[in-house]
Design a protein around this motif. Structure first.
Motif, PDB file in Angstrom:
ATOM      1  N   ARG A 139       8.765  37.097  62.459  1.00  0.00           N
ATOM      2  CA  ARG A 139       8.901  35.811  61.808  1.00  0.00           C
ATOM      3  C   ARG A 139       7.624  34.729  61.567  1.00  0.00           C
ATOM      4  NH1 ARG A 139      13.778  34.958  65.576  1.00  0.00           N
ATOM      5  NH2 ARG A 139      15.633  36.320  63.970  1.00  0.00           N
ATOM      6  N   TYR A 140       6.455  36.250  62.456  1.00  0.00           N
ATOM      7  CA  TYR A 140       5.192  35.488  62.201  1.00  0.00           C
ATOM      8  C   TYR A 140       4.286  34.586  60.959  1.00  0.00           C
ATOM      9  CZ  TYR A 140       0.140  36.555  62.503  1.00  0.00           C
ATOM     10  OH  TYR A 140      -1.135  36.802  62.572  1.00  0.00           O
ATOM     11  N   ALA A 141       5.593  36.327  60.229  1.00  0.00           N
ATOM     12  CA  ALA A 141       4.763  36.406  58.681  1.00  0.00           C
ATOM     13  C   ALA A 141       5.203  35.356  58.405  1.00  0.00           C
ATOM     14  CB  ALA A 141       4.770  37.514  58.321  1.00  0.00           C
ATOM     15  N   LEU A 142       6.673  34.741  58.795  1.00  0.00           N
ATOM     16  CA  LEU A 142       7.796  33.719  58.313  1.00  0.00           C
ATOM     17  C   LEU A 142       6.654  32.609  57.769  1.00  0.00           C
ATOM     18  CD1 LEU A 142      11.082  33.396  58.819  1.00  0.00           C
ATOM     19  CD2 LEU A 142       9.963  31.345  58.146  1.00  0.00           C
ATOM     20  N   VAL A 143       6.298  31.886  59.015  1.00  0.00           N
ATOM     21  CA  VAL A 143       6.130  30.504  59.519  1.00  0.00           C
ATOM     22  C   VAL A 143       4.186  31.123  58.582  1.00  0.00           C
ATOM     23  CG1 VAL A 143       7.291  30.174  61.760  1.00  0.00           C
ATOM     24  CG2 VAL A 143       4.341  31.389  61.715  1.00  0.00           C
ATOM     25  N   TRP A 144       3.641  32.322  58.366  1.00  0.00           N
ATOM     26  CA  TRP A 144       2.769  32.216  57.978  1.00  0.00           C
ATOM     27  C   TRP A 144       3.178  31.581  56.712  1.00  0.00           C
ATOM     28  CZ3 TRP A 144       0.895  34.304  53.330  1.00  0.00           C
ATOM     29  CH2 TRP A 144      -0.079  34.179  52.472  1.00  0.00           C
ATOM     30  N   ALA A 255       8.817  32.020  48.828  1.00  0.00           N
ATOM     31  CA  ALA A 255       9.644  33.053  48.812  1.00  0.00           C
ATOM     32  C   ALA A 255      10.039  33.583  49.539  1.00  0.00           C
ATOM     33  CB  ALA A 255      10.245  34.441  47.167  1.00  0.00           C
ATOM     34  N   TYR A 256       8.668  33.799  50.304  1.00  0.00           N
ATOM     35  CA  TYR A 256       8.202  34.375  51.710  1.00  0.00           C
ATOM     36  C   TYR A 256       8.969  34.297  52.215  1.00  0.00           C
ATOM     37  CZ  TYR A 256       4.459  37.196  49.995  1.00  0.00           C
ATOM     38  OH  TYR A 256       2.970  37.666  48.867  1.00  0.00           O
ATOM     39  N   VAL A 257       9.878  32.908  53.037  1.00  0.00           N
ATOM     40  CA  VAL A 257      10.097  32.485  53.656  1.00  0.00           C
ATOM     41  C   VAL A 257      11.412  32.596  54.067  1.00  0.00           C
ATOM     42  CG1 VAL A 257      11.184  30.354  55.378  1.00  0.00           C
ATOM     43  CG2 VAL A 257       8.952  30.568  54.031  1.00  0.00           C
ATOM     44  N   PRO A 258      12.614  32.351  53.068  1.00  0.00           N
ATOM     45  CA  PRO A 258      13.998  33.468  52.973  1.00  0.00           C
ATOM     46  C   PRO A 258      13.484  34.849  53.140  1.00  0.00           C
ATOM     47  CG  PRO A 258      13.885  32.329  51.029  1.00  0.00           C
ATOM     48  CD  PRO A 258      12.861  31.706  51.788  1.00  0.00           C
ATOM     49  N   GLY A 259      13.046  35.660  52.999  1.00  0.00           N
ATOM     50  CA  GLY A 259      12.224  36.803  52.144  1.00  0.00           C
ATOM     51  C   GLY A 259      12.715  37.879  53.763  1.00  0.00           C
ATOM     52  N   ARG A 260      11.652  36.677  54.452  1.00  0.00           N
ATOM     53  CA  ARG A 260      11.221  37.634  55.415  1.00  0.00           C
ATOM     54  C   ARG A 260      12.280  36.838  57.126  1.00  0.00           C
ATOM     55  NH1 ARG A 260       3.928  36.690  55.209  1.00  0.00           N
ATOM     56  NH2 ARG A 260       3.805  38.304  54.051  1.00  0.00           N
ATOM     57  N   LEU A 261      12.781  36.231  56.098  1.00  0.00           N
ATOM     58  CA  LEU A 261      13.730  35.909  57.876  1.00  0.00           C
ATOM     59  C   LEU A 261      14.629  36.788  57.417  1.00  0.00           C
ATOM     60  CD1 LEU A 261      14.852  33.854  60.117  1.00  0.00           C
ATOM     61  CD2 LEU A 261      15.802  32.953  58.609  1.00  0.00           C
ATOM     62  N   SER A 312       7.423  40.391  50.047  1.00  0.00           N
ATOM     63  CA  SER A 312       7.187  39.167  51.197  1.00  0.00           C
ATOM     64  C   SER A 312       7.010  40.608  52.068  1.00  0.00           C
ATOM     65  CB  SER A 312       8.215  38.916  51.198  1.00  0.00           C
ATOM     66  OG  SER A 312       9.200  38.340  51.140  1.00  0.00           O
ATOM     67  N   ALA A 313       8.094  41.251  51.994  1.00  0.00           N
ATOM     68  CA  ALA A 313       8.653  42.649  52.798  1.00  0.00           C
ATOM     69  C   ALA A 313       7.420  43.484  54.058  1.00  0.00           C
ATOM     70  CB  ALA A 313       9.527  43.354  53.019  1.00  0.00           C
TER      71      ALA A 313
END
Length: 393
Positions: A139-144, A255-261, A312-313
C-alpha cells in the motif's frame, strides 16, 4: 496493533507518512520528465543528463544507510520532522538553481535530507502493522506509484504555465504540508521496540539468506526502474510529441497502482512473497523486450503499462520478505532494502547515458534485459536456499 497504540493514532501516522511518500514520488519523477527542458535550459549532453539521476541518489543512499543503521539509537520523531522540513527547503533550491552544477548540487542536498525520513518511515509502519507488513508495504508503494504517475503530469502543467521550474514549487508545498501533519503527532510507543544495532548484529542480519537475496535483487531492480524513470520520456520523445512522451512515463507508473493493490492482497493471502516475485519477474521479460524493441507509437503505451503492472511487485514485496527475517531490526533492514534499490538507480542511468552516445538510446537500453536475468538468478537461488533450510519463501 499494540496495546498502547489505538486505531486513530495508527491511521494518522499512516496518512502523514503516505503524504510525504506521495510528494517525494512526485519530486522524484520530475527528473525524467524534465530531461528535455533541463537539456535545453542548461545546454548539456546526454552523458551529463545521466548525472541527474545520480546526483539525486548518491546523497540519499548514504544518509538512508547511516540513519537506518542507527535507528535504535536516535530520536526517530525529530529525525522524521526535521527531514521533511529540510526537504521542503531543498525543493525550493532545486527549482531556482541558475546553472546545471548548482542544480545537481541542490538535487544532492535534497537527497541527503530525504534519507532520514525514508530510512525510518517503513520501519514505523512495520511496527504499526506487525502482522501485515507485506500488505502495508505494498500500500505504501501504491501511494508512491500514484505520486510518481502524477510527476510527469505536474511537469506538463508547469510547461503549460510557462516554466518547468514551477514544478518544484508544487513539490515544495507538498513537503510543507507533510511537515505540518507530522508536527501534530506523537511517536507511537510500539516504535520503541526497535533494538539498537551492534556491529555483530549487523553482520548477523546481512548474512541472513533472505536479507542477502533481497539486497541483490533490489540492486538490479533499482537499475532497471531507475533507467526507465530517467530515460523513458526521452526514449518516447523520439517517436511522440513531448506532451505524449511524458504521458508514457505516467502510464508506466499508473500501472503500479493496480499492480501493487493486487500484490498487497496476494502477498497477504498466500504468504508466499518470494514465489510471487519470481512469477512477476518472469512475466516482466516479454513486457520489457516489447517496450524496448517492438512497440512504437500508441503501442508503446500498452507495452509500458504491462511492464509497470508486473515489475511493480518486486520492491515492496521483497522489502517485506527481508524485514520478516529480522523484524527486531526493521530500521536497518529498511535502510538496506531502500539503499539497495537506489544504488541501482544511481549507477545504471548514467551508464545508459554514456552508452547512448555511442550506440544510440535503444541500443543502450539493451542492458536492462541483462539485469533482469541477473534478478531472476538471484531470486531463484534465494528461493532454493530458503526451501532447503525450511525457511519461509
Amino acid at each position: 496493533m499494540t496495546d498502547s497504540t489505538d486505531r486513530h493514532e495508527r491511521l494518522l501516522w499512516t496518512v502523514a507518512i503516505f503524504a510525504f511518500v506521495t510528494t517525494d514520488a512526485v519530486g522524484f519523477q520530475l527528473r525524467g520528465a524534465l530531461l528535455p527542458s533541463i537539456e535545453g535550459s542548461f545546454e548539456v549532453s546526454q552523458a551529463a543528463l545521466g548525472l541527474v539521476a545520480t546526483a539525486g541518489t548518491l546523497g540519499f543512499v548514504a544518509s538512508v544507510l547511516v540513519v537506518g543503521l542507527v535507528a535504535g539509537r536516535i530520536d526517530i520523531y525529530r529525525a522524521l520532522v526535521g527531514s521533511a522540513a529540510v526537504v521542503a527547503v531543498g525543493a525550493v533550491l532545486t527549482g531556482i538553481a541558475p546553472v546545471f552544477l548548482v542544480f545537481l548540487a541542490a538535487l544532492f542536498l535534497r537527497g541527503v535530507a530525504t534519507g532520514p525520513f525514508r530510512a525510518l518511515d517503513r520501519a514505523v509502519l512495520g511496527h504499526l502493522y506487525p502482522d501485515g507488513r507485506a500488505r502495508i508495504f505494498n500500500r505504501y508503494a501504491l501511494v508512491w506509484a500514484a505520486g510518481a504517475a502524477a510527476g510527469p503530469l505536474v511537469v506538463t502543467a508547469a510547461l503549460a504555465a510557462g516554466n518547468w521550474r514551477f514544478a518544484y514549487g508544487v513539490v515544495a508545498v507538498g513537503f510543507l504540508v507533510s511537515t505540518i501533519l507530522l508536527a501534530r503527532l506523537d511517536l507511537p510507543d510500539s516504535v520503541a521496540t526497535e533494538r539498537e544495532l551492534t556491529l555483530d548484529d549487523l553482520r548477523e542480519v546481512v548474512r541472513k539468506p533472505a536479507v542477502a537475496g533481497m539486497t541483490g535483487v533490489l540492486v538490479f531492480n533499482g537499475g532497471i526502474e531507475g533507467t526507465l524513470f530517467t530515460w523513458l520520456p526521452y526514449f518516447a520523445g523520439r517517436q511522440l510529441p513531448a506532451a505524449e512522451a511524458n504521458l508514457v512515463l505516467s502510464t508506466f507508473l499508473a500501472a503500479y497502482v493496480p499492480g501493487r493493490l493486487a500484490y498487497s492482497y496476494l502477498a497477504d493471502r498466500t504468504g508466499r512473497t518470494l514465489d510471487l516475485v519470481l512469477v512477476t519477474l518472469t512475466l516482466t521479460m516479454p513486457a520489457l523486450l516489447a517496450t524496448i524493441y517492438l512497440a512504437s507509437g500508441r503501442w508503446l503505451f500498452v507495452a509500458v503499462f504491462a511492464l509497470g503492472l508486473v515489475i511493480s511487485a518486486t520492491f515492496p514485496t521483497l522489502s517485506a520478505f527481508g524485514m520478516n527475517a529480522a523484524p527486531e531490526y526493521s530500521g536497518p533492514v529498511n535502510a538496506i532494502s531502500t539503499s539497495a534499490g537506489y544504488v541501482g538507480i544511481a549507477l545504471v542511468p548514467p551508464v545508459v547515458g554514456l552508452l547512448a552516445e555511442r550506440v544510440g538510446l535503444r541500443g543502450a537500453l539493451g542492458i536492462l534485459p541483462v539485469l533482469l536475468v541477473a534478478m531472476l538468478v538471484v531470486a531463484a537461488v534465494t528461493r532454493v536456499y530458503q526451501a532447503r533450510r525450511g525457511a519461509p519463501t
